[in-house]
Scaffold this active site. Sequence first.
Site, PDB file in Angstrom:
ATOM      1  N   ASP A  66      30.600 -11.351   3.694  1.00 14.42           N
ATOM      2  CA  ASP A  66      30.565 -12.422   2.698  1.00 14.42           C
ATOM      3  C   ASP A  66      31.426 -12.054   1.488  1.00 14.42           C
ATOM      4  O   ASP A  66      31.395 -10.911   1.017  1.00 14.42           O
ATOM      5  CB  ASP A  66      29.116 -12.640   2.251  1.00 14.42           C
ATOM      6  CG  ASP A  66      28.975 -13.720   1.203  1.00 14.42           C
ATOM      7  OD1 ASP A  66      29.076 -14.900   1.579  1.00 14.42           O
ATOM      8  OD2 ASP A  66      28.774 -13.388   0.021  1.00 14.42           O
ATOM      9  N   HIS A 101      26.784 -22.954   6.634  1.00 12.20           N
ATOM     10  CA  HIS A 101      25.687 -23.100   5.676  1.00 12.20           C
ATOM     11  C   HIS A 101      26.158 -23.501   4.284  1.00 12.20           C
ATOM     12  O   HIS A 101      25.334 -23.885   3.445  1.00 12.20           O
ATOM     13  CB  HIS A 101      24.912 -21.783   5.581  1.00 12.20           C
ATOM     14  CG  HIS A 101      25.735 -20.651   5.047  1.00 12.20           C
ATOM     15  ND1 HIS A 101      26.779 -20.095   5.763  1.00 12.20           N
ATOM     16  CD2 HIS A 101      25.695 -19.977   3.873  1.00 12.20           C
ATOM     17  CE1 HIS A 101      27.333 -19.138   5.047  1.00 12.20           C
ATOM     18  NE2 HIS A 101      26.704 -19.046   3.892  1.00 12.20           N
ATOM     19  N   ASP A 102      27.461 -23.412   4.015  1.00  5.40           N
ATOM     20  CA  ASP A 102      28.002 -23.733   2.697  1.00  5.40           C
ATOM     21  C   ASP A 102      28.719 -25.075   2.660  1.00  5.40           C
ATOM     22  O   ASP A 102      29.284 -25.449   1.631  1.00  5.40           O
ATOM     23  CB  ASP A 102      28.992 -22.653   2.247  1.00  5.40           C
ATOM     24  CG  ASP A 102      28.296 -21.411   1.732  1.00  5.40           C
ATOM     25  OD1 ASP A 102      27.136 -21.522   1.304  1.00  5.40           O
ATOM     26  OD2 ASP A 102      28.913 -20.327   1.768  1.00  5.40           O
ATOM     27  N   ASP A 118       4.261 -20.583   7.446  1.00  4.35           N
ATOM     28  CA  ASP A 118       4.472 -20.571   5.995  1.00  4.35           C
ATOM     29  C   ASP A 118       5.557 -21.546   5.556  1.00  4.35           C
ATOM     30  O   ASP A 118       5.901 -21.614   4.374  1.00  4.35           O
ATOM     31  CB  ASP A 118       4.778 -19.161   5.491  1.00  4.35           C
ATOM     32  CG  ASP A 118       6.131 -18.633   5.947  1.00  4.35           C
ATOM     33  OD1 ASP A 118       6.794 -19.304   6.781  1.00  4.35           O
ATOM     34  OD2 ASP A 118       6.523 -17.545   5.491  1.00  4.35           O
ATOM     35  N   ASP A 135      25.220 -10.830   8.720  1.00  2.13           N
ATOM     36  CA  ASP A 135      25.920 -11.299   7.524  1.00  2.13           C
ATOM     37  C   ASP A 135      25.697 -10.258   6.430  1.00  2.13           C
ATOM     38  O   ASP A 135      24.549  -9.963   6.079  1.00  2.13           O
ATOM     39  CB  ASP A 135      25.351 -12.643   7.089  1.00  2.13           C
ATOM     40  CG  ASP A 135      26.343 -13.490   6.310  1.00  2.13           C
ATOM     41  OD1 ASP A 135      27.215 -12.901   5.653  1.00  2.13           O
ATOM     42  OD2 ASP A 135      26.228 -14.725   6.356  1.00  2.13           O
ATOM     43  N   ASP A 171      11.907 -17.549  10.379  1.00  2.00           N
ATOM     44  CA  ASP A 171      11.774 -16.097  10.368  1.00  2.00           C
ATOM     45  C   ASP A 171      12.334 -15.499  11.657  1.00  2.00           C
ATOM     46  O   ASP A 171      12.799 -16.224  12.548  1.00  2.00           O
ATOM     47  CB  ASP A 171      10.309 -15.695  10.174  1.00  2.00           C
ATOM     48  CG  ASP A 171       9.356 -16.456  11.085  1.00  2.00           C
ATOM     49  OD1 ASP A 171       9.659 -16.574  12.280  1.00  2.00           O
ATOM     50  OD2 ASP A 171       8.312 -16.941  10.595  1.00  2.00           O
ATOM     51  N   ASP A 176      10.185 -21.518  12.187  1.00  3.53           N
ATOM     52  CA  ASP A 176       9.067 -20.798  11.578  1.00  3.53           C
ATOM     53  C   ASP A 176       8.068 -20.416  12.664  1.00  3.53           C
ATOM     54  O   ASP A 176       7.730 -21.236  13.522  1.00  3.53           O
ATOM     55  CB  ASP A 176       8.407 -21.696  10.527  1.00  3.53           C
ATOM     56  CG  ASP A 176       7.171 -21.078   9.900  1.00  3.53           C
ATOM     57  OD1 ASP A 176       7.079 -19.837   9.871  1.00  3.53           O
ATOM     58  OD2 ASP A 176       6.302 -21.844   9.436  1.00  3.53           O
ATOM     59  N   GLU A 231      34.977 -13.619   4.948  1.00  2.00           N
ATOM     60  CA  GLU A 231      35.038 -14.868   4.182  1.00  2.00           C
ATOM     61  C   GLU A 231      36.119 -14.692   3.125  1.00  2.00           C
ATOM     62  O   GLU A 231      35.952 -13.928   2.174  1.00  2.00           O
ATOM     63  CB  GLU A 231      33.691 -15.166   3.531  1.00  2.00           C
ATOM     64  CG  GLU A 231      33.692 -16.488   2.771  1.00  2.00           C
ATOM     65  CD  GLU A 231      32.479 -16.665   1.881  1.00  2.00           C
ATOM     66  OE1 GLU A 231      32.039 -17.815   1.716  1.00  2.00           O
ATOM     67  OE2 GLU A 231      31.977 -15.656   1.339  1.00  2.00           O
TER      68      GLU A 231
END
Length: 566
Positions: free
Chosen positions: A200, A332-333, A26, A99, A30, A22, A257
Amino acid sequence: MLKKIWWKEAVVYQIYPISFQDSDGDGKGDLQGIQSRLDYLCELGIDVIWICPVYKSPNHDNGYDISDYYAIMDEFGTMDDFDELLHKAHERGIKIMMDLVLNHTSDEHPWFTESRSSKDNPKRDYYIWRTGKNGGYPNNWESYFSGSVWKYDKLTDEYYMHLYSEHQPDLNWENEEMVGELYRMVEWWLKKGIDGFRFDAIAHIVKAEGLPDADNPDKRTWVRAYQLFSNLEQVHDLLRMLNEKVLMRYPLMTVGETSGLGPEQALDYVGDQRHELNMVFQFEHMFVDAEGQGTEKWKFKPWTLVELKQIMSRWQTVLHLEGWNANYLNNHDQPRALSRFGNDGQYRVESAKMLATFTHMLEGTPYIYQGEEIGMTNIAYPSIDDYRDVETLNYYEQQRKIGEPEEEIMAAIWRKSRDNARTPMQWNDGYAAGFTDGDPWMKMNDNYTYINAETERRNPDSIFHYYRKLIALRKQHEVIVYGEYKLLLPLDTELYVFTRMLGQEHLLVILNFFDRDPVFHWPEEDGYAAAKVEMLLSNYEPAQGENLRELKLRPYEARVYKLILK
């Protein structure tokens, strides 16, 4: 025939932007945050950054529900921020792979807003709409996030399809006008100068003609109908057309994917003469510890090394000289591989290095997921209220409704939730691990006080510096990139041993996957017994007076030898 090309020789680093860095306080990562860490990635030695979706999105599925392909999500910054990141990365010799989701959009995308407005709207057929059958749903297919793939829309008295969340309506690839819009969007990004795409859910862009019910022998309400919406033949026609119309004009890296296939079927996507994709992510090895795919992934079964070897060896041998592998254990999955296949306690460092040796010594392009290079681990939040992942939350609600005990549900979530990989990156031992000056969007893993990038970089024997050595070795030895893979000891339940061969260059890779002390007997075949031996890499210091011919390995030990044959 051996074809040399840049993306085969690259090492890819995956960034999940909201959890990486970050820059504005926030609590959410980013684009400026990513830019601030480019020198760190240069130090690591990677060649490509794969950035998970940063397009405008209402964020029901962390950016995989895109509402505007041509804009950046407000939380991540602006298009000027993206352009600056691209420029700064290229200055450092780092390529950017985006992605991109082409199977579905957000239900807030302007196309869908128009599509649902009336049955005769010009964009109605941009999506998949059907009337119900016998007062019920159009068919019995189950969503990846549980429940039906159909959502009733009262305004037009029809249902729209969503293989994922109800906020992610599937696009209709039979509509040529919609496909043309996607082509123009893809080219727009390529003209910006990006270096590739990870597509994806690309295996799902075609559904079975007529959308028939799936067989339902168990009389379940909803059926996961993979065979009716995954890897259908027409997918290949559409990908070849995308390649012909747009992709082939650029020196790109493309990866798809594609769940639910084996290496023989993968060649339909990545075969050298297919002109579709450079490589695909396979999922067979991601289900060795599950009763099945979909909702069955939550049901744990003990995995075996023999099964893992069988899966990986098939992919290595079938694709050799015919296609290309994408090698990974983390993304990430998926839960953290260190907690899943290694030991995140006593042997955290040793097992992290061993697993890294495994993925980087296989034939194919290695992928590193953020935090993997410093040994980040799974999280076990005590309350479901701390979780953010839509799949996890849906699973929890579904299991509670059928009366599963709370402790059993949470045990499954601690083991398999996607949020295991999505906790913020651990940069230092200060406030919020240096990820943010504000309140993190999800709770940090408490172990950041001793597992963090700053600590790793200071320690020359750390996991981070081991990854640097692996990446450097790949650039020094062509055999690591292009060498042929051969499995040894296929039935050994503790050791994963294989060779890599390119001309006269031979490597021997020895991996102890557990915390025991097995003995490795040096192979006699192929002239290895008389070979001159040079150790290229190990995660332990060699023991004094050790006997290479009967090598007693330590817990999670990894060794890579260069063999010079006489």
